[in-house]
Design an enzyme around this catalytic site. Sequence first.
Site, PDB file in Angstrom:
ATOM      1  N   LYS A  55       0.819  -1.211   0.000  1.00  0.00           N
ATOM      2  CA  LYS A  55       0.000   0.000   0.000  1.00  0.00           C
ATOM      3  C   LYS A  55       0.855   1.264   0.000  1.00  0.00           C
ATOM      4  CE  LYS A  55      -3.483  -1.966   3.089  1.00  0.00           C
ATOM      5  NZ  LYS A  55      -4.075  -1.833   4.440  1.00  0.00           N
ATOM      6  N   ASP A 112       7.407   3.142  -2.330  1.00  0.00           N
ATOM      7  CA  ASP A 112       7.651   4.199  -1.347  1.00  0.00           C
ATOM      8  C   ASP A 112       9.059   4.108  -0.778  1.00  0.00           C
ATOM      9  OD1 ASP A 112       6.965   1.792  -0.120  1.00  0.00           O
ATOM     10  OD2 ASP A 112       5.917   2.725   1.558  1.00  0.00           O
ATOM     11  N   ASP A 115      14.261  -0.818   1.628  1.00  0.00           N
ATOM     12  CA  ASP A 115      14.974  -0.901   2.915  1.00  0.00           C
ATOM     13  C   ASP A 115      15.918  -2.113   2.830  1.00  0.00           C
ATOM     14  OD1 ASP A 115      15.695  -1.104   5.592  1.00  0.00           O
ATOM     15  OD2 ASP A 115      13.715  -0.722   6.380  1.00  0.00           O
ATOM     16  N   LYS A 143      16.632   3.690   1.609  1.00  0.00           N
ATOM     17  CA  LYS A 143      17.212   3.614   2.965  1.00  0.00           C
ATOM     18  C   LYS A 143      18.199   2.449   2.992  1.00  0.00           C
ATOM     19  CE  LYS A 143      15.353   1.983   6.901  1.00  0.00           C
ATOM     20  NZ  LYS A 143      14.387   1.804   7.977  1.00  0.00           N
ATOM     21  N   ASP A 171       3.994   3.251   6.693  1.00  0.00           N
ATOM     22  CA  ASP A 171       3.206   2.964   7.897  1.00  0.00           C
ATOM     23  C   ASP A 171       3.996   2.226   8.966  1.00  0.00           C
ATOM     24  OD1 ASP A 171       3.426   0.452   6.463  1.00  0.00           O
ATOM     25  OD2 ASP A 171       1.889  -0.302   7.824  1.00  0.00           O
ATOM     26  N   ARG A 177      -0.065   6.321   7.863  1.00  0.00           N
ATOM     27  CA  ARG A 177       0.097   6.423   6.408  1.00  0.00           C
ATOM     28  C   ARG A 177      -0.354   7.765   5.844  1.00  0.00           C
ATOM     29  NH1 ARG A 177       1.180   1.431   4.026  1.00  0.00           N
ATOM     30  NH2 ARG A 177       0.069  -0.315   4.943  1.00  0.00           N
TER      31      ARG A 177
END
Length: 188
Positions: A55, A112, A115, A143, A171, A177
């Site tokens: 999401k 988004d 990581d 990141k 989130d 979010r």
Amino acid sequence: MLSNCVRRVCEKKEICFKKSLLIRKEDIKLKISEIARQLKNQIQPENTIFLGVLKGSIFFLVDLLREIDFDVKFDFIEAKSYGTSMNSSKEVKFTKITEMDFANKIVVIVEDIVDTGFTMNEVLKLIYQKNPSKVITCVLIDKYERREVDVQIDYFGFRIEKGFVVGYGLDFADQFRCLPDIYTLEKV
Ligand code: PRP
């Protein structure tokens, strides 16, 4: 008690977080315009599909498409690996897949955050199997401290070393979010 403590209930336990502003919405907007300008030179609208990874990518994808201002096709897939934890389970589950035909298309994967890299790695494997002519990845936040899989990142908005980030789609356990800015979150 800390004045900036934010309380949330997660799995029936109340958790207190310190929430610190990291990236302002104005800076997100500027960065998206910059990425859109560059991406426009890389794609032919009639031959391109944008693919948002739900999401987390929802706001980024929509804002990016508005800035690009081409009539391109788009779709979503949904991938999950964090659940209610701040650490990756390392097992990426696709809970929604796409039925679009990607053969000979330019596919722009919109995320988004990258990581550990596990999610993007699985998404890339899935899309390359569909014989696209080209795959471009576009990530708002790169990141890198916890990166375990070296994945293709063609465009990124911001590079950060570490920290758990929320807001603008990102989130913790499906919370935070809808904040328009991006924050770091620490349990206190
Ligand atoms: C988040 C985020 C990325 C992924 C990145 O998804 O949206 O898809 O983690 O992390 P990684 O590089 O360590 O794999 P999540 O599983 O939390 O689902 P969500 O997008 O619904 O929040």
